[in-house]
Design a protein around this motif. Structure first.
Motif, PDB file in Angstrom:
ATOM      1  N   ALA A 266       8.587   5.504   3.091  1.00 57.16           N
ATOM      2  CA  ALA A 266       7.557   5.118   2.561  1.00 57.16           C
ATOM      3  C   ALA A 266       6.412   6.142   2.698  1.00 57.16           C
ATOM      4  N   ARG A 267       5.306   5.948   1.712  1.00 56.21           N
ATOM      5  CA  ARG A 267       4.412   6.872   1.702  1.00 56.21           C
ATOM      6  C   ARG A 267       2.962   6.287   1.428  1.00 56.21           C
ATOM      7  N   TYR A 268       1.987   6.083   2.328  1.00 54.61           N
ATOM      8  CA  TYR A 268       0.897   5.395   2.197  1.00 54.61           C
ATOM      9  C   TYR A 268       0.442   6.167   0.701  1.00 54.61           C
ATOM     10  N   SER A 269      -0.190   5.417   0.003  1.00 60.21           N
ATOM     11  CA  SER A 269      -0.371   5.923  -1.428  1.00 60.21           C
ATOM     12  C   SER A 269      -1.448   5.182  -2.285  1.00 60.21           C
ATOM     13  N   VAL A 270      -2.238   5.937  -3.121  1.00 58.13           N
ATOM     14  CA  VAL A 270      -3.086   5.473  -4.218  1.00 58.13           C
ATOM     15  C   VAL A 270      -2.276   4.819  -5.119  1.00 58.13           C
TER      16      VAL A 270
ATOM     17  N   VAL B  26      16.356  10.597  -4.672  1.00 58.38           N
ATOM     18  CA  VAL B  26      17.194   9.675  -5.702  1.00 58.38           C
ATOM     19  C   VAL B  26      16.309   8.874  -6.610  1.00 58.38           C
ATOM     20  N   ALA B  27      15.233   8.204  -6.002  1.00 59.65           N
ATOM     21  CA  ALA B  27      14.393   7.201  -6.949  1.00 59.65           C
ATOM     22  C   ALA B  27      13.330   7.167  -5.840  1.00 59.65           C
ATOM     23  N   ALA B  28      12.232   6.865  -6.945  1.00 61.81           N
ATOM     24  CA  ALA B  28      10.963   6.507  -6.104  1.00 61.81           C
ATOM     25  C   ALA B  28      10.055   5.443  -6.980  1.00 61.81           C
ATOM     26  N   ILE B  29       9.181   4.692  -6.575  1.00 62.08           N
ATOM     27  CA  ILE B  29       8.576   3.688  -7.237  1.00 62.08           C
ATOM     28  C   ILE B  29       6.989   3.686  -6.732  1.00 62.08           C
ATOM     29  N   THR B  30       6.276   3.111  -7.625  1.00 62.85           N
ATOM     30  CA  THR B  30       4.897   3.253  -7.001  1.00 62.85           C
ATOM     31  C   THR B  30       4.558   1.850  -6.494  1.00 62.85           C
ATOM     32  N   ARG B  31       3.392   1.733  -5.876  1.00 66.35           N
ATOM     33  CA  ARG B  31       3.145   0.646  -4.853  1.00 66.35           C
ATOM     34  C   ARG B  31       3.079  -0.927  -5.719  1.00 66.35           C
ATOM     35  N   SER B  32       2.871  -0.813  -6.938  1.00 66.26           N
ATOM     36  CA  SER B  32       2.629  -1.874  -7.841  1.00 66.26           C
ATOM     37  C   SER B  32       3.772  -1.905  -8.924  1.00 66.26           C
TER      38      SER B  32
ATOM     39  N   ASN C  58       3.723   8.107  -7.111  1.00 67.45           N
ATOM     40  CA  ASN C  58       4.961   8.179  -6.145  1.00 67.45           C
ATOM     41  C   ASN C  58       5.671   9.559  -6.440  1.00 67.45           C
ATOM     42  N   THR C  59       6.239  10.084  -5.657  1.00 69.04           N
ATOM     43  CA  THR C  59       6.653  11.246  -5.361  1.00 69.04           C
ATOM     44  C   THR C  59       8.326  11.844  -5.003  1.00 69.04           C
ATOM     45  N   PRO C  60       8.862  12.639  -5.640  1.00 66.42           N
ATOM     46  CA  PRO C  60      10.185  12.993  -5.335  1.00 66.42           C
ATOM     47  C   PRO C  60      10.306  13.895  -3.990  1.00 66.42           C
ATOM     48  N   PHE C  61       9.320  14.259  -3.483  1.00 68.43           N
ATOM     49  CA  PHE C  61       9.202  15.402  -2.115  1.00 68.43           C
ATOM     50  C   PHE C  61       9.377  14.832  -0.992  1.00 68.43           C
TER      51      PHE C  61
ATOM     52  N   SER D  55       0.740  -1.158   0.033  1.00 79.15           N
ATOM     53  CA  SER D  55      -0.027   0.055  -0.111  1.00 79.15           C
ATOM     54  C   SER D  55       0.597   1.305  -0.001  1.00 79.15           C
ATOM     55  N   TYR D  56       2.226   1.160  -0.084  1.00 78.44           N
ATOM     56  CA  TYR D  56       2.865   2.227   0.201  1.00 78.44           C
ATOM     57  C   TYR D  56       3.779   2.559  -1.097  1.00 78.44           C
ATOM     58  N   ALA D  57       3.899   3.589  -1.628  1.00 81.50           N
ATOM     59  CA  ALA D  57       4.911   3.967  -2.606  1.00 81.50           C
ATOM     60  C   ALA D  57       6.128   4.209  -1.682  1.00 81.50           C
ATOM     61  N   MET D  58       7.442   3.799  -2.499  1.00 77.30           N
ATOM     62  CA  MET D  58       8.784   3.856  -1.779  1.00 77.30           C
ATOM     63  C   MET D  58       9.599   4.746  -2.407  1.00 77.30           C
ATOM     64  N   GLY D  59      10.505   5.289  -1.850  1.00 71.38           N
ATOM     65  CA  GLY D  59      11.344   5.954  -2.316  1.00 71.38           C
ATOM     66  C   GLY D  59      12.755   6.048  -1.743  1.00 71.38           C
TER      67      GLY D  59
END
Length: 126
Positions: free
Chosen positions: A98-102, A48-54, A106-109, A31-35
């Motif tokens: 980690a960011r709880y995410s739809v 540096v980098a981010a990825i969506t939850r799937s 994903n986000t660089p912030f 459920s979390y986007a990761m960075g």
């Protein structure tokens, strides 16, 4: 609550490679986007980098595009950062977040992330 633990840092010569891992506690990792972020001495923590939850989308800082690859294995609650062609300027403490995410976000912030690991040191010698 999510706890994140990074590993895989170390000392490497310029041109070498390292793979960082970040393992999360809990049952809702998917459920979390990761960075990944990094912070060099005397500098601000930077994206540096981010990825969506799937894993449908990734995002990279210009400074690492083509050299670093972010990926994740939701079955193992782990996100990775493969770092190739390392340069001395990549030296920093690397943090996962980690960011709880739809879905699809994903986000660089750094301010948008809810949880952070303790960091792992990466040192690249010239």
């Amino acid at each position: 609550q999510v706890q994140l633990v990074e590993s895989g840092g170390g000392l490497v010569q310029a041109g070498g490679s390292l793979r960082l891992s970040c393992t999360a506690s809990g049952r809702t990792f998917s459920s979390y986007a990761m960075g990944w972020f990094r912070q060099a001495p005397g500098k601000e923590r930077e994206f540096v980098a981010a990825i969506t939850r799937s894993s449908t989308s990734t995002n990279y800082a210009d400074s690492v595009k083509g050299r670093f690859t972010i990926s994740r294995d939701n079955a193992k609650n782990t996100v990775y950062l493969q770092m190739n062609s390392l340069k001395p300027e990549d030296t920093a403490v690397y943090y996962c977040a980690a960011r709880y995410s739809v879905s699809g976000y994903n986000t660089p912030f750094k301010g948008e992330y809810d949880y952070w690991g303790q960091g792992t040191q990466v040192t690249v010698s010239s």
